[in-house]
Design a protein around this motif. Structure first.
Motif, PDB file in Angstrom:
ATOM      1  N   TRP A 193       0.842  -1.192   0.000  1.00  0.00           N
ATOM      2  CA  TRP A 193       0.000   0.000   0.000  1.00  0.00           C
ATOM      3  C   TRP A 193       0.885   1.253   0.000  1.00  0.00           C
ATOM      4  CZ3 TRP A 193      -5.156  -0.506  -0.678  1.00  0.00           C
ATOM      5  CH2 TRP A 193      -5.713  -1.764  -0.414  1.00  0.00           C
ATOM      6  N   ALA A 194       0.608   2.164  -0.940  1.00  0.00           N
ATOM      7  CA  ALA A 194       1.404   3.387  -1.032  1.00  0.00           C
ATOM      8  C   ALA A 194       0.601   4.454  -1.772  1.00  0.00           C
ATOM      9  CB  ALA A 194       2.730   3.114  -1.747  1.00  0.00           C
ATOM     10  N   GLU A 195       1.046   5.700  -1.611  1.00  0.00           N
ATOM     11  CA  GLU A 195       0.414   6.795  -2.345  1.00  0.00           C
ATOM     12  C   GLU A 195       0.771   6.661  -3.817  1.00  0.00           C
ATOM     13  OE1 GLU A 195       1.375  10.596  -0.722  1.00  0.00           O
ATOM     14  OE2 GLU A 195       0.841  10.026   1.328  1.00  0.00           O
ATOM     15  N   ARG A 196      -0.228   6.794  -4.672  1.00  0.00           N
ATOM     16  CA  ARG A 196       0.001   6.699  -6.113  1.00  0.00           C
ATOM     17  C   ARG A 196      -0.848   7.764  -6.804  1.00  0.00           C
ATOM     18  NH1 ARG A 196       0.435   1.443  -4.229  1.00  0.00           N
ATOM     19  NH2 ARG A 196       2.263   0.327  -5.027  1.00  0.00           N
ATOM     20  N   GLY A 197      -0.271   8.428  -7.792  1.00  0.00           N
ATOM     21  CA  GLY A 197      -1.005   9.441  -8.523  1.00  0.00           C
ATOM     22  C   GLY A 197      -1.062  10.764  -7.764  1.00  0.00           C
ATOM     23  N   ALA A 198      -1.817  11.679  -8.327  1.00  0.00           N
ATOM     24  CA  ALA A 198      -1.927  13.018  -7.738  1.00  0.00           C
ATOM     25  C   ALA A 198      -2.679  12.954  -6.408  1.00  0.00           C
ATOM     26  CB  ALA A 198      -2.637  13.946  -8.716  1.00  0.00           C
ATOM     27  N   GLN A 199      -2.260  13.810  -5.477  1.00  0.00           N
ATOM     28  CA  GLN A 199      -2.883  13.887  -4.161  1.00  0.00           C
ATOM     29  C   GLN A 199      -3.421  15.297  -3.929  1.00  0.00           C
ATOM     30  OE1 GLN A 199      -3.110  11.233  -1.923  1.00  0.00           O
ATOM     31  NE2 GLN A 199      -2.137   9.877  -3.415  1.00  0.00           N
ATOM     32  N   ILE A 200      -4.544  15.374  -3.225  1.00  0.00           N
ATOM     33  CA  ILE A 200      -5.110  16.666  -2.859  1.00  0.00           C
ATOM     34  C   ILE A 200      -4.257  17.267  -1.748  1.00  0.00           C
ATOM     35  CG2 ILE A 200      -7.136  17.817  -1.885  1.00  0.00           C
ATOM     36  CD1 ILE A 200      -8.852  15.666  -3.159  1.00  0.00           C
ATOM     37  N   PRO A 201      -3.899  18.546  -1.850  1.00  0.00           N
ATOM     38  CA  PRO A 201      -3.105  19.163  -0.786  1.00  0.00           C
ATOM     39  C   PRO A 201      -3.840  19.096   0.556  1.00  0.00           C
ATOM     40  CG  PRO A 201      -3.150  20.570  -2.732  1.00  0.00           C
ATOM     41  CD  PRO A 201      -4.153  19.480  -2.956  1.00  0.00           C
ATOM     42  N   GLY A 202      -3.076  18.877   1.610  1.00  0.00           N
ATOM     43  CA  GLY A 202      -3.684  18.810   2.939  1.00  0.00           C
ATOM     44  C   GLY A 202      -3.340  17.503   3.619  1.00  0.00           C
ATOM     45  N   GLY A 203      -4.030  17.233   4.718  1.00  0.00           N
ATOM     46  CA  GLY A 203      -3.727  16.064   5.526  1.00  0.00           C
ATOM     47  C   GLY A 203      -4.390  14.783   5.068  1.00  0.00           C
ATOM     48  N   CYS A 204      -5.263  14.841   4.067  1.00  0.00           N
ATOM     49  CA  CYS A 204      -5.950  13.643   3.575  1.00  0.00           C
ATOM     50  C   CYS A 204      -5.185  13.065   2.390  1.00  0.00           C
ATOM     51  CB  CYS A 204      -7.380  13.995   3.163  1.00  0.00           C
ATOM     52  SG  CYS A 204      -8.334  12.580   2.573  1.00  0.00           S
ATOM     53  N   ARG A 205      -4.848  11.785   2.472  1.00  0.00           N
ATOM     54  CA  ARG A 205      -4.109  11.113   1.415  1.00  0.00           C
ATOM     55  C   ARG A 205      -4.842   9.842   1.003  1.00  0.00           C
ATOM     56  NH1 ARG A 205      -1.238  14.994  -0.043  1.00  0.00           N
ATOM     57  NH2 ARG A 205       0.411  13.705  -0.959  1.00  0.00           N
ATOM     58  N   THR A 206      -4.570   9.355  -0.196  1.00  0.00           N
ATOM     59  CA  THR A 206      -5.127   8.072  -0.639  1.00  0.00           C
ATOM     60  C   THR A 206      -3.980   7.122  -0.960  1.00  0.00           C
ATOM     61  OG1 THR A 206      -5.277   8.771  -2.951  1.00  0.00           O
ATOM     62  CG2 THR A 206      -7.225   9.110  -1.556  1.00  0.00           C
ATOM     63  N   VAL A 207      -4.192   5.853  -0.626  1.00  0.00           N
ATOM     64  CA  VAL A 207      -3.198   4.815  -0.920  1.00  0.00           C
ATOM     65  C   VAL A 207      -3.890   3.681  -1.664  1.00  0.00           C
ATOM     66  CG1 VAL A 207      -1.731   5.379   1.059  1.00  0.00           C
ATOM     67  CG2 VAL A 207      -3.544   3.657   1.301  1.00  0.00           C
TER      68      VAL A 207
END
Length: 204
Positions: free
Chosen positions: A85-99
């Motif tokens: 599991w890791a961050e992939r692709g563009a992320q929204i700025p801020g404390g919320c991330r998707t993996v």
């Protein structure tokens, strides 16, 4: 006449004498029978042990979505180090991330404050709930298992599209939320805690 009577008496006496050893042998017979091994050489059947509950229980699958999480990814815990599991692709700025993980097609998780808050399973994934409900299941199938879920209008699709959310979703414990498309089938399943469970667009 006396000779006949004597002969009969002698015969009875001899018969009585000869019957005593036979009676003794009959009494000893059971002991002899018990001490003689069976003549059959066939092995005795082995007892069949009943399966224990643990042995008969199905093995846990990493393709089953549960309230606790999916595989090694757990709701309320950090993303495990060394996992896929890791961050992939563009992320929204801020404390919320998707993996996401290459092991799980069409699945992603939302992470806030360093903890997994929601796991989403979408169309194209073979991940299912233990009840067998997965993307593509009908609303009727969902309601057979989750009849008390609260229905809400879908934000982007007209009726009959909707959200079906567990009645205890606001309790702070992990809960379920289904997205039903216009075709009456499940388009996504979410497991997580509020308010992230109710996000309708990734981290928003």
């Amino acid at each position: 006449m006396r000779t006949i009577v004597s002969t009969i008496a002698l015969g009875l006496a001899l018969a009585a004498c000869s019957s005593e050893p036979e009676a003794g042998n009959a009494a000893a017979a059971p002991e002899l029978t018990q001490s003689v091994p069976p003549t059959s050489t066939a092995p005795a059947p082995s007892p069949v042990a009943s399966p224990s509950p643990a042995a008969s229980a199905p093995a846990a699958s990493d393709k089953v979505l549960a309230l606790e999480g999916l595989g090694d990814l757990k709701i309320g815990a950090a993303v495990p180090q060394g996992s896929s599991w890791a961050e992939r692709g563009a992320q929204i700025p801020g404390g919320c991330r998707t993996v996401s993980s290459p092991k799980y097609e069409s699945v992603y998780a939302i992470v806030t404050d360093g903890k997994v808050r929601r796991i989403t399973v979408s169309k194209g994934s073979d991940v299912k709930l233990i009840e067998g409900i997965g993307p593509g299941a009908t609303e009727r199938e969902v309601r057979q298992w989750f009849g008390g879920f609260r229905a809400e209008p879908h934000k982007y699709e007209p009726a009959p599209a909707k959200y079906l959310t567990a009645p205890n979703a606001a309790s702070g414990d992990p809960a379920l939320r289904f997205e039903i498309g216009q075709d009456g089938k499940v388009s996504a399943i979410h497991v997580g805690t509020m308010p992230v469970l109710g996000y309708v667009e990734g981290c928003a």
